[in-house]
Design a protein around this motif. Structure first.
Motif, PDB file in Angstrom:
ATOM      1  N   GLY A   1      -5.086 -14.883   2.709  1.00 44.16           N
ATOM      2  CA  GLY A   1      -3.792 -14.635   2.075  1.00 44.16           C
ATOM      3  C   GLY A   1      -3.170 -13.345   2.575  1.00 44.16           C
ATOM      4  N   PHE A   2      -3.974 -12.286   2.659  1.00 42.34           N
ATOM      5  CA  PHE A   2      -3.456 -11.004   3.137  1.00 42.34           C
ATOM      6  C   PHE A   2      -3.182 -11.033   4.644  1.00 42.34           C
ATOM      7  N   THR A   3      -3.974 -11.803   5.372  1.00 42.42           N
ATOM      8  CA  THR A   3      -3.760 -11.927   6.819  1.00 42.42           C
ATOM      9  C   THR A   3      -2.413 -12.575   7.100  1.00 42.42           C
ATOM     10  N   ARG A   4      -2.097 -13.623   6.362  1.00 38.31           N
ATOM     11  CA  ARG A   4      -0.806 -14.290   6.566  1.00 38.31           C
ATOM     12  C   ARG A   4       0.352 -13.411   6.104  1.00 38.31           C
ATOM     13  N   LEU A   5       0.124 -12.646   5.039  1.00 41.71           N
ATOM     14  CA  LEU A   5       1.174 -11.739   4.590  1.00 41.71           C
ATOM     15  C   LEU A   5       1.458 -10.681   5.654  1.00 41.71           C
ATOM     16  N   ALA A   6       0.411 -10.091   6.217  1.00 42.13           N
ATOM     17  CA  ALA A   6       0.603  -9.073   7.252  1.00 42.13           C
ATOM     18  C   ALA A   6       1.335  -9.650   8.457  1.00 42.13           C
ATOM     19  N   ALA A   7       0.986 -10.882   8.827  1.00 43.76           N
ATOM     20  CA  ALA A   7       1.655 -11.522   9.960  1.00 43.76           C
ATOM     21  C   ALA A   7       3.122 -11.763   9.662  1.00 43.76           C
ATOM     22  N   ARG A   8       3.416 -12.142   8.425  1.00 44.91           N
ATOM     23  CA  ARG A   8       4.815 -12.384   8.047  1.00 44.91           C
ATOM     24  C   ARG A   8       5.612 -11.089   8.043  1.00 44.91           C
TER      25      ARG A   8
ATOM     26  N   ALA B   1      11.721  -9.122   0.886  1.00 43.75           N
ATOM     27  CA  ALA B   1      12.112 -10.525   0.991  1.00 43.75           C
ATOM     28  C   ALA B   1      11.058 -11.329   1.749  1.00 43.75           C
ATOM     29  N   ALA B   2      10.496 -10.721   2.805  1.00 41.14           N
ATOM     30  CA  ALA B   2       9.455 -11.400   3.573  1.00 41.14           C
ATOM     31  C   ALA B   2       8.216 -11.629   2.713  1.00 41.14           C
ATOM     32  N   TYR B   3       7.926 -10.687   1.846  1.00 45.19           N
ATOM     33  CA  TYR B   3       6.789 -10.830   0.925  1.00 45.19           C
ATOM     34  C   TYR B   3       6.974 -12.061   0.044  1.00 45.19           C
ATOM     35  N   THR B   4       8.155 -12.200  -0.540  1.00 47.47           N
ATOM     36  CA  THR B   4       8.395 -13.342  -1.417  1.00 47.47           C
ATOM     37  C   THR B   4       8.413 -14.648  -0.636  1.00 47.47           C
ATOM     38  N   SER B   5       8.966 -14.631   0.569  1.00 46.55           N
ATOM     39  CA  SER B   5       8.992 -15.837   1.390  1.00 46.55           C
ATOM     40  C   SER B   5       7.585 -16.298   1.728  1.00 46.55           C
ATOM     41  N   ASN B   6       6.715 -15.340   2.061  1.00 46.45           N
ATOM     42  CA  ASN B   6       5.336 -15.684   2.388  1.00 46.45           C
ATOM     43  C   ASN B   6       4.631 -16.294   1.180  1.00 46.45           C
TER      44      ASN B   6
ATOM     45  N   ALA C   1      -9.288  -2.827   4.242  1.00 49.35           N
ATOM     46  CA  ALA C   1      -8.308  -1.991   4.934  1.00 49.35           C
ATOM     47  C   ALA C   1      -7.155  -2.824   5.475  1.00 49.35           C
ATOM     48  N   ALA C   2      -7.464  -4.010   5.974  1.00 51.41           N
ATOM     49  CA  ALA C   2      -6.412  -4.884   6.501  1.00 51.41           C
ATOM     50  C   ALA C   2      -5.474  -5.328   5.391  1.00 51.41           C
ATOM     51  N   ALA C   3      -6.013  -5.491   4.190  1.00 47.44           N
ATOM     52  CA  ALA C   3      -5.179  -5.905   3.067  1.00 47.44           C
ATOM     53  C   ALA C   3      -4.196  -4.812   2.679  1.00 47.44           C
ATOM     54  N   ASP C   4      -4.537  -3.571   2.977  1.00 45.52           N
ATOM     55  CA  ASP C   4      -3.653  -2.452   2.641  1.00 45.52           C
ATOM     56  C   ASP C   4      -2.425  -2.383   3.537  1.00 45.52           C
ATOM     57  N   GLU C   5      -2.418  -3.132   4.626  1.00 44.65           N
ATOM     58  CA  GLU C   5      -1.308  -3.042   5.570  1.00 44.65           C
ATOM     59  C   GLU C   5       0.021  -3.412   4.931  1.00 44.65           C
ATOM     60  N   ALA C   6       0.004  -4.319   3.969  1.00 44.63           N
ATOM     61  CA  ALA C   6       1.258  -4.691   3.302  1.00 44.63           C
ATOM     62  C   ALA C   6       1.884  -3.477   2.632  1.00 44.63           C
ATOM     63  N   LEU C   7       1.080  -2.697   1.924  1.00 46.26           N
ATOM     64  CA  LEU C   7       1.585  -1.496   1.265  1.00 46.26           C
ATOM     65  C   LEU C   7       2.016  -0.460   2.306  1.00 46.26           C
ATOM     66  N   HIS C   8       1.236  -0.317   3.363  1.00 47.49           N
ATOM     67  CA  HIS C   8       1.553   0.671   4.395  1.00 47.49           C
ATOM     68  C   HIS C   8       2.880   0.370   5.081  1.00 47.49           C
TER      69      HIS C   8
ATOM     70  N   VAL D   1      10.585  12.241  -2.908  1.00 43.67           N
ATOM     71  CA  VAL D   1      10.180  10.889  -3.304  1.00 43.67           C
ATOM     72  C   VAL D   1       8.745  10.627  -2.852  1.00 43.67           C
ATOM     73  N   ASN D   2       7.914  10.156  -3.759  1.00 44.44           N
ATOM     74  CA  ASN D   2       6.532   9.795  -3.442  1.00 44.44           C
ATOM     75  C   ASN D   2       6.534   8.413  -2.791  1.00 44.44           C
ATOM     76  N   ALA D   3       6.246   8.371  -1.495  1.00 41.09           N
ATOM     77  CA  ALA D   3       6.364   7.113  -0.746  1.00 41.09           C
ATOM     78  C   ALA D   3       5.406   6.047  -1.245  1.00 41.09           C
ATOM     79  N   VAL D   4       4.188   6.427  -1.567  1.00 44.58           N
ATOM     80  CA  VAL D   4       3.205   5.442  -2.039  1.00 44.58           C
ATOM     81  C   VAL D   4       3.613   4.896  -3.400  1.00 44.58           C
ATOM     82  N   ALA D   5       4.085   5.768  -4.276  1.00 43.15           N
ATOM     83  CA  ALA D   5       4.505   5.316  -5.607  1.00 43.15           C
ATOM     84  C   ALA D   5       5.696   4.373  -5.509  1.00 43.15           C
ATOM     85  N   LEU D   6       6.664   4.728  -4.657  1.00 44.35           N
ATOM     86  CA  LEU D   6       7.841   3.874  -4.508  1.00 44.35           C
ATOM     87  C   LEU D   6       7.474   2.548  -3.855  1.00 44.35           C
ATOM     88  N   ALA D   7       6.568   2.580  -2.882  1.00 44.46           N
ATOM     89  CA  ALA D   7       6.109   1.337  -2.249  1.00 44.46           C
ATOM     90  C   ALA D   7       5.449   0.433  -3.277  1.00 44.46           C
ATOM     91  N   THR D   8       4.662   1.033  -4.162  1.00 43.48           N
ATOM     92  CA  THR D   8       4.003   0.250  -5.213  1.00 43.48           C
ATOM     93  C   THR D   8       5.026  -0.364  -6.157  1.00 43.48           C
TER      94      THR D   8
END
Length: 220
Positions: free
Chosen positions: A61-68, A87-92, A114-121, A140-147
């Motif tokens: 699931g995370f692999t396909r999300l990262a690819a998308r 938008a890509a997240y929701t489409s995936n 670690a690979a699963a974290d790529e979406a957040l990164h 602005v806290n980038a990690v907090a806003l990304a979350t």
């Protein structure tokens, strides 16, 4: 002679397991392979057993999300790009509903956390660009806003994917993200334009998520 593993069989078993979990069907070696044309030994050949299969299902699931997310083109407008990643997240999620449900089941370990974290990164990188270009405040806290951005996308798509809300409910993502990003220092009108350019969850993978008439550069 060692037989070469067929990636199609690996994918078949992963998707079969995800479908069975979604349908709450009892899962055993025999029920998993029933009707697939492969033997129970395939689970050991490709995953080392059922525990390895569950890890692979969640990781896929995370692999396909990262690819998308990787198909989202970068533009000079980081706020547009941030909305496009959402938008890509929701489409995936809508394209892989069975795997999407398993992705967040912490009962199964991940093969590669670690690979699963790529979406957040990917979101963090877009936010840092927005800060560097003066669209967002330096504090602005980038990690907090990304979350927070991820929470918005996950909440919307979960309600749509499970049925309570129609797909049109995803349209609410644009004003919600606009309010969030405006609170980070972006100018309201400019922010709204950027988010509307990026937020198109129904675009096909790899398609630039912009209106045909939209300018290619949002920043002066």
């Amino acid at each position: 002679m060692v037989r070469t593993k067929d990636p199609a069989i690996r994918t078949l078993l992963i998707e079969r397991a995800a479908q069975m979990l979604r349908a709450r069907e009892p899962i055993s070696l025999r029920s998993l392979v029933a009707g697939t044309g492969v033997s129970t030994m395939a689970v050991y050949t490709y995953f080392g057993g059922m525990d390895g299969l569950w890890q692979a299902v969640r990781q896929e699931g995370f692999t396909r999300l990262a690819a998308r997310l990787a198909t989202v083109p970068l533009t000079p407008d980081p706020v547009r790009d941030l909305a496009a990643l959402g938008a890509a997240y929701t489409s995936n999620a809508l394209a892989n509903p069975d795997l999407y449900r398993v992705m967040f089941d912490a009962g199964f370990a991940l093969e590669d956390p670690a690979a699963a974290d790529e979406a957040l990164h990917s979101l963090v990188r877009a936010i840092e660009r927005a800060k560097d270009t003066g669209r967002f405040r330096p504090d602005v806290n980038a990690v907090a806003l990304a979350t927070q951005t991820w929470v918005i996308g996950h909440g919307l798509v979960s309600l749509v994917a499970t049925g309570p809300l129609p797909r049109q409910a995803l349209d609410h993502g644009a004003p919600i993200l606009t309010a969030l990003f405006t609170g980070c220092g972006d100018a309201p009108d400019r922010c709204r334009q950027s988010v509307e350019l990026g937020w198109h969850p129904d675009f096909a993978p790899g398609t630039p998520q912009e209106h045909p008439s939209a300018p290619t550069t949002a920043d002066p």
